[in-house]
Scaffold this motif. Sequence first.
Motif, PDB file in Angstrom:
ATOM      1  N   MET A 286       0.970  -1.166   0.472  1.00 42.21           N
ATOM      2  CA  MET A 286      -0.289  -0.010  -0.096  1.00 42.21           C
ATOM      3  C   MET A 286       1.028   1.550  -0.166  1.00 42.21           C
ATOM      4  O   MET A 286       0.228   2.734  -1.316  1.00 42.21           O
ATOM      5  CB  MET A 286      -0.247   0.166   1.319  1.00 42.21           C
ATOM      6  N   ASN A 287       2.200   1.468   0.542  1.00 43.43           N
ATOM      7  CA  ASN A 287       2.704   1.908   1.108  1.00 43.43           C
ATOM      8  C   ASN A 287       3.766   2.105  -0.818  1.00 43.43           C
ATOM      9  O   ASN A 287       3.848   4.302  -1.049  1.00 43.43           O
ATOM     10  CB  ASN A 287       4.305   1.529   1.632  1.00 43.43           C
ATOM     11  N   ASP A 288       4.074   1.290  -0.799  1.00 40.35           N
ATOM     12  CA  ASP A 288       4.819   1.566  -2.438  1.00 40.35           C
ATOM     13  C   ASP A 288       3.625   2.442  -3.507  1.00 40.35           C
ATOM     14  O   ASP A 288       3.931   3.623  -3.646  1.00 40.35           O
ATOM     15  CB  ASP A 288       5.186   0.463  -3.423  1.00 40.35           C
ATOM     16  N   LEU A 289       2.142   2.000  -3.211  1.00 41.71           N
ATOM     17  CA  LEU A 289       1.496   2.857  -4.469  1.00 41.71           C
ATOM     18  C   LEU A 289       0.828   4.500  -3.827  1.00 41.71           C
ATOM     19  O   LEU A 289       0.462   4.483  -4.457  1.00 41.71           O
ATOM     20  CB  LEU A 289       0.500   1.705  -4.500  1.00 41.71           C
ATOM     21  N   VAL A 290       0.941   4.265  -2.335  1.00 39.12           N
ATOM     22  CA  VAL A 290       0.646   5.582  -1.989  1.00 39.12           C
ATOM     23  C   VAL A 290       1.888   6.386  -2.347  1.00 39.12           C
ATOM     24  O   VAL A 290       1.096   8.190  -3.205  1.00 39.12           O
ATOM     25  CB  VAL A 290       0.076   5.875  -0.658  1.00 39.12           C
ATOM     26  N   ASP A 299      -5.593  14.951  -7.275  1.00 40.69           N
ATOM     27  CA  ASP A 299      -5.887  15.785  -6.982  1.00 40.69           C
ATOM     28  C   ASP A 299      -6.362  15.518  -5.931  1.00 40.69           C
ATOM     29  O   ASP A 299      -6.841  15.875  -4.545  1.00 40.69           O
ATOM     30  CB  ASP A 299      -7.130  16.494  -7.728  1.00 40.69           C
ATOM     31  N   ARG A 300      -6.979  14.195  -5.496  1.00 43.22           N
ATOM     32  CA  ARG A 300      -7.736  13.885  -3.915  1.00 43.22           C
ATOM     33  C   ARG A 300      -7.229  11.999  -4.964  1.00 43.22           C
ATOM     34  O   ARG A 300      -6.904  11.005  -4.864  1.00 43.22           O
ATOM     35  CB  ARG A 300      -9.268  12.737  -4.614  1.00 43.22           C
ATOM     36  N   ILE A 301      -6.368  11.418  -3.809  1.00 44.81           N
ATOM     37  CA  ILE A 301      -6.070   9.972  -2.975  1.00 44.81           C
ATOM     38  C   ILE A 301      -6.717   9.701  -2.266  1.00 44.81           C
ATOM     39  O   ILE A 301      -7.366   9.915  -1.473  1.00 44.81           O
ATOM     40  CB  ILE A 301      -4.741  10.024  -2.633  1.00 44.81           C
ATOM     41  N   ILE A 302      -7.163   7.714  -2.131  1.00 46.01           N
ATOM     42  CA  ILE A 302      -8.152   7.664  -1.622  1.00 46.01           C
ATOM     43  C   ILE A 302      -7.560   6.155  -1.641  1.00 46.01           C
ATOM     44  O   ILE A 302      -7.013   5.130  -1.982  1.00 46.01           O
ATOM     45  CB  ILE A 302      -9.494   7.210  -2.343  1.00 46.01           C
ATOM     46  N   VAL A 303      -7.487   5.684  -0.271  1.00 49.54           N
ATOM     47  CA  VAL A 303      -6.435   4.618   0.450  1.00 49.54           C
ATOM     48  C   VAL A 303      -8.155   3.931   0.691  1.00 49.54           C
ATOM     49  O   VAL A 303      -8.675   4.445   2.006  1.00 49.54           O
ATOM     50  CB  VAL A 303      -5.623   5.023   1.429  1.00 49.54           C
ATOM     51  N   ALA A 311       0.298   5.096   6.028  1.00 45.32           N
ATOM     52  CA  ALA A 311      -0.237   6.529   6.918  1.00 45.32           C
ATOM     53  C   ALA A 311       0.287   7.723   6.937  1.00 45.32           C
ATOM     54  O   ALA A 311      -0.010   8.653   6.634  1.00 45.32           O
ATOM     55  CB  ALA A 311      -0.961   6.122   8.374  1.00 45.32           C
ATOM     56  N   ILE A 312       1.745   7.536   7.406  1.00 46.04           N
ATOM     57  CA  ILE A 312       2.489   8.787   7.010  1.00 46.04           C
ATOM     58  C   ILE A 312       2.357   9.222   5.355  1.00 46.04           C
ATOM     59  O   ILE A 312       2.316  10.427   5.813  1.00 46.04           O
ATOM     60  CB  ILE A 312       4.071   8.348   7.990  1.00 46.04           C
ATOM     61  N   THR A 313       2.775   8.410   5.315  1.00 45.23           N
ATOM     62  CA  THR A 313       3.384   9.020   3.433  1.00 45.23           C
ATOM     63  C   THR A 313       1.557   9.449   2.875  1.00 45.23           C
ATOM     64  O   THR A 313       1.692  10.486   2.354  1.00 45.23           O
ATOM     65  CB  THR A 313       3.032   7.791   2.714  1.00 45.23           C
ATOM     66  N   LEU A 314       0.583   9.036   3.129  1.00 47.33           N
ATOM     67  CA  LEU A 314      -0.669   9.813   3.015  1.00 47.33           C
ATOM     68  C   LEU A 314      -1.019  10.982   3.402  1.00 47.33           C
ATOM     69  O   LEU A 314      -0.649  12.449   2.784  1.00 47.33           O
ATOM     70  CB  LEU A 314      -1.944   8.544   3.507  1.00 47.33           C
ATOM     71  N   PHE A 315      -0.730  11.157   5.087  1.00 46.71           N
ATOM     72  CA  PHE A 315      -0.652  12.479   5.923  1.00 46.71           C
ATOM     73  C   PHE A 315       0.721  13.103   5.641  1.00 46.71           C
ATOM     74  O   PHE A 315       0.335  14.608   5.152  1.00 46.71           O
ATOM     75  CB  PHE A 315      -1.000  12.102   6.802  1.00 46.71           C
ATOM     76  N   THR A 316       1.130  12.561   4.687  1.00 50.29           N
ATOM     77  CA  THR A 316       2.451  13.915   4.504  1.00 50.29           C
ATOM     78  C   THR A 316       1.916  14.909   3.255  1.00 50.29           C
ATOM     79  O   THR A 316       1.852  15.636   3.154  1.00 50.29           O
ATOM     80  CB  THR A 316       3.575  13.812   3.513  1.00 50.29           C
TER      81      THR A 316
END
Length: 475
Positions: A286-290, A299-303, A311-316
């Motif tokens: 999941m982190n590789d793909l984020v 414009d919008r990333i949906i996990v 989670a850290i990559t998404l919040f960054t």
Amino acid sequence: MSNNEIIPQYDVVRQDYSAEEKVILGEIRENLVDLAISSGENFQPNEAKLLNDIRNFLFARLSDEDKKITVSRKYLENLSQKILRDIIGYGKIDSLIQDDNLEEIMINGINKPIFVYHRQYGMMKTNVEFDDEKELMDLIDSIARQINRRIDKESPILDGRLMDGSRINATIPPVSADGPSLTIRKFKKDPFTIIDLINSKTISIELTAFLWLCIDGLGVKSANAIISGGTSSGKTTTLNALCSFINPKERIITIEDTLELQIPHEHVIRMETRPANVENKGELTMNDLVKNSLRQRPDRIIVGEVRADEAITLFTALNTGHSGFGTLHSNDARETITRLTNAPMSVPEIMIQAIDFIIMQNRIYTPSGVSYRRISEVAEVVGIEEGVVQLNKIFEWNPETDNIDNISISSKTLSQIASLSGKSLNEIQKEIENREIVLKHMVDYDIRSVSDVKSVLDLYYKDSEKVLNRILLNG
């Protein structure tokens, strides 16, 4: 269906073949094997063509012009469909797979009834069971081949999705001590829309209009949200429905372990994680793909489900101007914060402020065994004081009245949207009320399919006054 027992009964009507029909089925199977051999190992029958071939075969086989023997069109069609399902379907459980009212199919082993979870009646026991372990293993092996996975003693767990999107999980010994098991979480052919969720009282019109405005953000501030809840609480369904409010101009990237989201949007890239192969290579997490999604101008990333270091990559990403949604397993808004800020996610508390809303969803069980789903709480993240993330509860479900009440005094998100758009809070509130009118119109006139809801929303984004005037003119 019988409801006399403690667990209601789901009876499958078996359509047995006559002696002659069994011979014909065998002949058709032999012809298919010949075709598969001539087409190579990757033979994938075209369902429409195969059905037509079966019809033609049956007509030639069952009709005799010399003896003036003909078969009725209805019999020919019914037998053609039955044989098609037998050839490309799922054997004993094919009729269960085809029933869109079933959420889950549960096979616990051989000589045990198959259980299903019905959308209306809850947990039910069927009159179908496997009495031959080889037959069940053949089914599991067939599913594994369909999804290019394997299941054996070295890899005794199979997790993936069927061609229609349904999630499957299978286990074999030594993992499941009593023999093979198979669980299928059905993929609804006709997906739930936001209007369906309003009709089922999962969400209220007022809350829907509020979230619609916040998700759209009037083009100046798109809200970020985490949808939290327990297993089977309907998080993904709600996320999917709310995504219909994303402005058509935006580019969306979805990232999931198993593809479930069906966002009615033209500009979407869907990405799915991949396990390592037999040589322990090729894994995509999941982190590789984020991380990769950030290079694709989203414009919008949906996990689909936030669980670990992604989670850290998404919040960054959220803290650097991107917008996003995600789902998370949790029991309440405060626990959601705790899970995000502790291992294995370990998001720094200062980053949590990138989230605007935590939307809690629960599955409520009743003594009858039937359950229903409700958004139980919407909390706004308003800041940090003395190292503690502060939450402002905006909406809350009242179990006594079964209503989702607006309990907010103010909303930080609405204030930000008003400030950035140059509108007053009264104008923002008026816009929410206008969107309530549109939603109520769709509910009243049963405008609920994915395409119909999308058409109304697209029209509203294009010319909101025209849509409102048309609704008000029609009363």
